[in-house]
Design a protein around this motif. Sequence first.
Motif: not given
Ligand code: NI
Length: 162
Positions: A51, A91-92, A133-134, A137
Amino acid sequence: MAIRQIRLKDDPILRKKSREVEVIDDRIRQIVEDMFETMYENEGIGLACVQVGILKRIVVIDMRDDDGKIVLINPKIIDQSEEKQIDMEGCLSIPNERGYVERPKSVTVEYTDLDGNTQTKTVTDYKAHCFCHELDHLDGVLYTDKVLNLTKEEIEKLENEK
Ligand code: NI
């Protein structure tokens, strides 16, 4: 320390698979510090390295609880409950959106810590959501790939059960 720019949803890097970290050196420690700083600046609870545009298998999490700051290097899920739970995620990299996702109620993750030691950690409830979730990614998966199309009645029922 530096706040890094967060990559947003249409950035193709978010769809790439991150690579294993081989050596934990000053560069990796700097990236981890920057990830925390970037996450706090954006009021997130978790951030994957991709990210901030770096394809390394590193995740930072801080749910403002007793666990404090968690750094997961090369994490993998080694066990998960059959029981599932549905909860809301954001999510950022996808600002101003949220969606319901089904995840295991509990997961056990094996990872390397910042000192190079292998650790295992079992997390449950919303923290299991966050870990899954992470970790997704790191394989180029976004929560929007898994988002459930719930009816208003189903959402009301879910929220009432909490
Ligand atoms: Ni995320």
